[in-house]
Design a protein around this motif. Structure first.
Motif, mmCIF file in Angstrom:
data_model
loop_
_atom_site.group_PDB
_atom_site.id
_atom_site.type_symbol
_atom_site.label_atom_id
_atom_site.label_comp_id
_atom_site.label_asym_id
_atom_site.label_seq_id
_atom_site.Cartn_x
_atom_site.Cartn_y
_atom_site.Cartn_z
ATOM 1 N N ILE A 184 -1.507 -8.820 -3.178
ATOM 2 C CA ILE A 184 -2.912 -9.139 -3.390
ATOM 3 C C ILE A 184 -3.751 -7.897 -3.658
ATOM 4 O O ILE A 184 -4.620 -7.889 -4.540
ATOM 5 C CB ILE A 184 -3.490 -9.886 -2.164
ATOM 6 C CG1 ILE A 184 -2.633 -11.113 -1.828
ATOM 7 C CG2 ILE A 184 -4.944 -10.273 -2.398
ATOM 8 C CD1 ILE A 184 -2.621 -12.160 -2.913
ATOM 9 N N ASN A 185 -3.493 -6.831 -2.924
ATOM 10 C CA ASN A 185 -4.393 -5.680 -2.925
ATOM 11 C C ASN A 185 -3.895 -4.466 -3.697
ATOM 12 O O ASN A 185 -4.687 -3.556 -3.964
ATOM 13 C CB ASN A 185 -4.671 -5.261 -1.476
ATOM 14 C CG ASN A 185 -5.291 -6.379 -0.660
ATOM 15 O OD1 ASN A 185 -6.433 -6.747 -0.845
ATOM 16 N ND2 ASN A 185 -4.502 -6.941 0.255
ATOM 17 N N GLY A 186 -2.614 -4.420 -4.024
ATOM 18 C CA GLY A 186 -2.093 -3.288 -4.776
ATOM 19 C C GLY A 186 -2.668 -3.250 -6.183
ATOM 20 O O GLY A 186 -3.008 -4.282 -6.758
ATOM 21 N N LYS A 187 -2.776 -2.065 -6.739
ATOM 22 C CA LYS A 187 -3.314 -1.912 -8.086
ATOM 23 C C LYS A 187 -2.181 -1.942 -9.109
ATOM 24 O O LYS A 187 -1.101 -1.412 -8.884
ATOM 25 C CB LYS A 187 -4.102 -0.613 -8.194
ATOM 26 C CG LYS A 187 -5.345 -0.609 -7.308
ATOM 27 C CD LYS A 187 -6.147 0.659 -7.466
ATOM 28 C CE LYS A 187 -7.392 0.631 -6.582
ATOM 29 N NZ LYS A 187 -8.198 1.872 -6.719
ATOM 30 N N ASN A 188 -2.449 -2.570 -10.231
ATOM 31 C CA ASN A 188 -1.444 -2.723 -11.277
ATOM 32 C C ASN A 188 -0.890 -1.369 -11.726
ATOM 33 O O ASN A 188 -1.631 -0.396 -11.873
ATOM 34 C CB ASN A 188 -2.078 -3.446 -12.468
ATOM 35 C CG ASN A 188 -1.058 -3.808 -13.534
ATOM 36 O OD1 ASN A 188 0.102 -4.051 -13.237
ATOM 37 N ND2 ASN A 188 -1.491 -3.842 -14.783
ATOM 38 N N CYS A 189 0.432 -1.322 -11.907
ATOM 39 C CA CYS A 189 1.138 -0.132 -12.404
ATOM 40 C C CYS A 189 1.047 1.063 -11.446
ATOM 41 O O CYS A 189 1.135 2.214 -11.879
ATOM 42 C CB CYS A 189 0.624 0.275 -13.783
ATOM 43 S SG CYS A 189 1.007 -0.903 -15.085
ATOM 44 N N GLN A 190 0.872 0.779 -10.161
ATOM 45 C CA GLN A 190 0.830 1.855 -9.183
ATOM 46 C C GLN A 190 2.023 1.765 -8.236
ATOM 47 O O GLN A 190 2.545 0.684 -7.972
ATOM 48 C CB GLN A 190 -0.466 1.786 -8.374
ATOM 49 C CG GLN A 190 -1.704 2.125 -9.173
ATOM 50 C CD GLN A 190 -1.728 3.578 -9.616
ATOM 51 O OE1 GLN A 190 -1.564 4.493 -8.814
ATOM 52 N NE2 GLN A 190 -1.916 3.783 -10.910
ATOM 53 N N ALA A 191 2.446 2.910 -7.731
ATOM 54 C CA ALA A 191 3.519 2.975 -6.735
ATOM 55 C C ALA A 191 2.922 3.366 -5.396
ATOM 56 O O ALA A 191 1.981 4.178 -5.326
ATOM 57 C CB ALA A 191 4.573 3.984 -7.151
ATOM 58 N N TYR A 192 3.464 2.782 -4.325
ATOM 59 C CA TYR A 192 2.960 3.047 -2.981
ATOM 60 C C TYR A 192 4.109 3.343 -2.021
ATOM 61 O O TYR A 192 5.075 2.586 -1.938
ATOM 62 C CB TYR A 192 2.176 1.841 -2.453
ATOM 63 C CG TYR A 192 0.950 1.502 -3.261
ATOM 64 C CD1 TYR A 192 -0.270 2.142 -3.020
ATOM 65 C CD2 TYR A 192 1.013 0.537 -4.269
ATOM 66 C CE1 TYR A 192 -1.396 1.831 -3.767
ATOM 67 C CE2 TYR A 192 -0.114 0.221 -5.026
ATOM 68 C CZ TYR A 192 -1.319 0.875 -4.769
ATOM 69 O OH TYR A 192 -2.433 0.562 -5.518
ATOM 70 N N ASN A 193 3.979 4.448 -1.289
ATOM 71 C CA ASN A 193 4.913 4.726 -0.208
ATOM 72 C C ASN A 193 4.632 3.789 0.962
ATOM 73 O O ASN A 193 3.484 3.428 1.212
ATOM 74 C CB ASN A 193 4.758 6.158 0.289
ATOM 75 C CG ASN A 193 5.262 7.188 -0.696
ATOM 76 O OD1 ASN A 193 6.098 6.887 -1.548
ATOM 77 N ND2 ASN A 193 4.760 8.406 -0.582
ATOM 78 N N VAL A 194 5.685 3.418 1.669
ATOM 79 C CA VAL A 194 5.530 2.651 2.904
ATOM 80 C C VAL A 194 6.173 3.446 4.030
ATOM 81 O O VAL A 194 7.383 3.673 4.037
ATOM 82 C CB VAL A 194 6.171 1.255 2.803
ATOM 83 C CG1 VAL A 194 6.063 0.537 4.149
ATOM 84 C CG2 VAL A 194 5.499 0.434 1.712
ATOM 85 N N SER A 212 2.005 7.764 3.477
ATOM 86 C CA SER A 212 1.617 6.401 3.093
ATOM 87 C C SER A 212 0.099 6.219 3.011
ATOM 88 O O SER A 212 -0.397 5.098 2.990
ATOM 89 C CB SER A 212 2.189 5.393 4.101
ATOM 90 O OG SER A 212 1.689 5.647 5.406
ATOM 91 N N SER A 213 -0.638 7.315 2.938
ATOM 92 C CA SER A 213 -2.104 7.227 2.954
ATOM 93 C C SER A 213 -2.661 6.490 1.742
ATOM 94 O O SER A 213 -3.734 5.880 1.828
ATOM 95 C CB SER A 213 -2.717 8.627 3.055
ATOM 96 O OG SER A 213 -2.333 9.435 1.961
ATOM 97 N N LYS A 214 -1.962 6.520 0.612
ATOM 98 C CA LYS A 214 -2.445 5.816 -0.582
ATOM 99 C C LYS A 214 -2.561 4.319 -0.317
ATOM 100 O O LYS A 214 -3.556 3.679 -0.697
ATOM 101 C CB LYS A 214 -1.504 6.076 -1.759
ATOM 102 C CG LYS A 214 -1.943 5.441 -3.079
ATOM 103 C CD LYS A 214 -0.977 5.807 -4.199
ATOM 104 C CE LYS A 214 -1.371 5.127 -5.511
ATOM 105 N NZ LYS A 214 -0.425 5.459 -6.614
ATOM 106 N N LEU A 215 -1.566 3.745 0.335
ATOM 107 C CA LEU A 215 -1.608 2.322 0.682
ATOM 108 C C LEU A 215 -2.553 2.073 1.849
ATOM 109 O O LEU A 215 -3.272 1.069 1.878
ATOM 110 C CB LEU A 215 -0.199 1.821 1.029
ATOM 111 C CG LEU A 215 -0.035 0.313 1.215
ATOM 112 C CD1 LEU A 215 -0.394 -0.451 -0.053
ATOM 113 C CD2 LEU A 215 1.389 -0.040 1.625
ATOM 114 N N GLU A 216 -2.591 2.996 2.794
ATOM 115 C CA GLU A 216 -3.493 2.856 3.934
ATOM 116 C C GLU A 216 -4.950 2.857 3.494
ATOM 117 O O GLU A 216 -5.795 2.174 4.081
ATOM 118 C CB GLU A 216 -3.230 3.978 4.941
ATOM 119 C CG GLU A 216 -1.895 3.844 5.665
ATOM 120 C CD GLU A 216 -1.522 5.095 6.435
ATOM 121 O OE1 GLU A 216 -2.291 6.083 6.374
ATOM 122 O OE2 GLU A 216 -0.456 5.094 7.089
#
Length: 342
Positions: free
Chosen positions: A264-274, A316-320
């Motif tokens: 729902i909240n991720g941005k298109n064409c972006q990668a996120y560390n978990v 993981s701050s990008k996703l946070e």
């Protein structure tokens, strides 16, 4: 609900409440690799949303074997909202149903098999995702989330002392079959972006750190898994490395909540560390905590640090910054894993 402990369900509830996953309702989702370490927790969260919160989600779980699905999820497999999809990531697909979202998690994640079956490992990621993206294009799926790996970052220069962010990359030996997994994940990530730019398929890439939980399979031979299994079986933990490598440990429930959050909240064409910023420890520290909680001995054998990634601690701050947060601390996660080990 599937047969899960009260503690495991409590952790799911906290993850749902903390990350506002309740808004995911009235939709349909396909989860490939649904009986894997991460996929199982993803499906568990969707089941919880249906059973406890009446969210009316159609769950399509792709797996090679229905019996494995029943063993894992029990009577839930007979629920009207639960659908088994026979699936092999190395073969063509011809799904006759439509879903709003797809989580592509099917992949060989056993390091022993990277060398024994490098072709299947590589093609399972590239060919498997290509089929899923073609299906998403035909069915006009809203979004695809691809579960990649922290291994895409490769090995870092010696002396590295900062967490890895999404723009960092290290070295990978392209001529070593061991890296069929790493190179397959890298190529698959690029395939997500290619489909987004050429065909308009929305995609988000998730790069998990070192995931653990009670859902580990019998064939999983990673170090963390071996430590947990030893504690569960009341055996001495034996280490064959210095254990000084820093790792991002993250419980599967936190990883699963991050993936659903990104739908729902991720941005298109972006990668996120978990990663769980409170669980970034060395391999030795993780082993010591498992030994302490499991009340078993820890001994070190002959040191061999020649294999594996030198440094794998994720930021993981990008996703946070989008609003997601891990909720399972290291002690609580290890305690759950040992107590509920399948």
């Amino acid at each position: 609900m599937s047969k899960r402990s009260e503690n495991y369900l409590r952790l799911i509830k906290i993850a749902i409440d903390t990350n506002n996953l309740k808004k995911f309702s009235g939709s349909s989702v396909l989860v490939t690799g649904g009986t894997g370490l991460i996929g199982t927790s993803i499906v568990d969260i969707f089941i919880y949303l249906n059973e406890k919160l009446n969210k009316n989600i159609d769950i399509f779980v792709a797996s090679r074997n229905y019996e494995h699905l029943v063993k894992r999820f029990g009577d839930v497999c007979e629920k009207e909202y639960f659908h088994f999809v026979k699936y092999d990531a190395t073969k063509k697909i011809n799904f006759n149903f439509q879903v709003d979202y797809i989580i592509q998690g099917a992949s060989n994640a056993n390091p022993n098999l990277y060398i024994k079956k490098p072709v299947e490992t590589l093609m399972g990621n590239i060919f498997g995702l290509n089929n899923i993206l073609d299906y998403a294009l035909r069915q006009k799926t809203k979004r695809v989330v691809y579960i990649s790996s922290s291994e895409v970052y490769g090995n870092k220069p010696e002396g590295r002392n900062k967490l890895i962010n999404e723009e960092d990359f290290g070295l990978v030996d392209k001529l070593n079959p061991r890296f069929s997994y790493t190179n397959g994940k890298r190529a698959a990530e690029n395939l997500c972006i290619d489909y987004a730019y050429e065909y308009g398929i929305e995609s988000v890439i998730i790069r998990p750190g070192h995931i653990y939980s009670s859902n580990i399979s019998k064939g999983d031979n990673r170090a963390a898994t071996d430590f947990l299994r030893c504690a569960y079986e009341d055996r001495t933990i034996e280490m064959y490395s210095s254990g000084n490598q820093l790792r991002s440990y993250c419980h599967a429930i936190d990883c699963a909540s991050a993936i659903i959050f990104s739908l729902i909240n991720g941005k298109n064409c972006q990668a996120y560390n978990v990663s769980n910023k409170d669980s970034v420890v060395t391999i030795r520290q993780f082993a010591k905590e498992v030994a302490r909680i499991g009340q078993v001995n820890l001994i070190c054998g002959k040191v061999n640090d020649s294999n594996g990634m030198e440094y794998s601690a994720l930021d993981s701050s990008k996703l946070e910054n989008l609003g997601w947060h891990a909720v399972v601390n290291l002690r609580e996660g290890i305690k759950e894993a040992i107590a509920d080990l399948n």
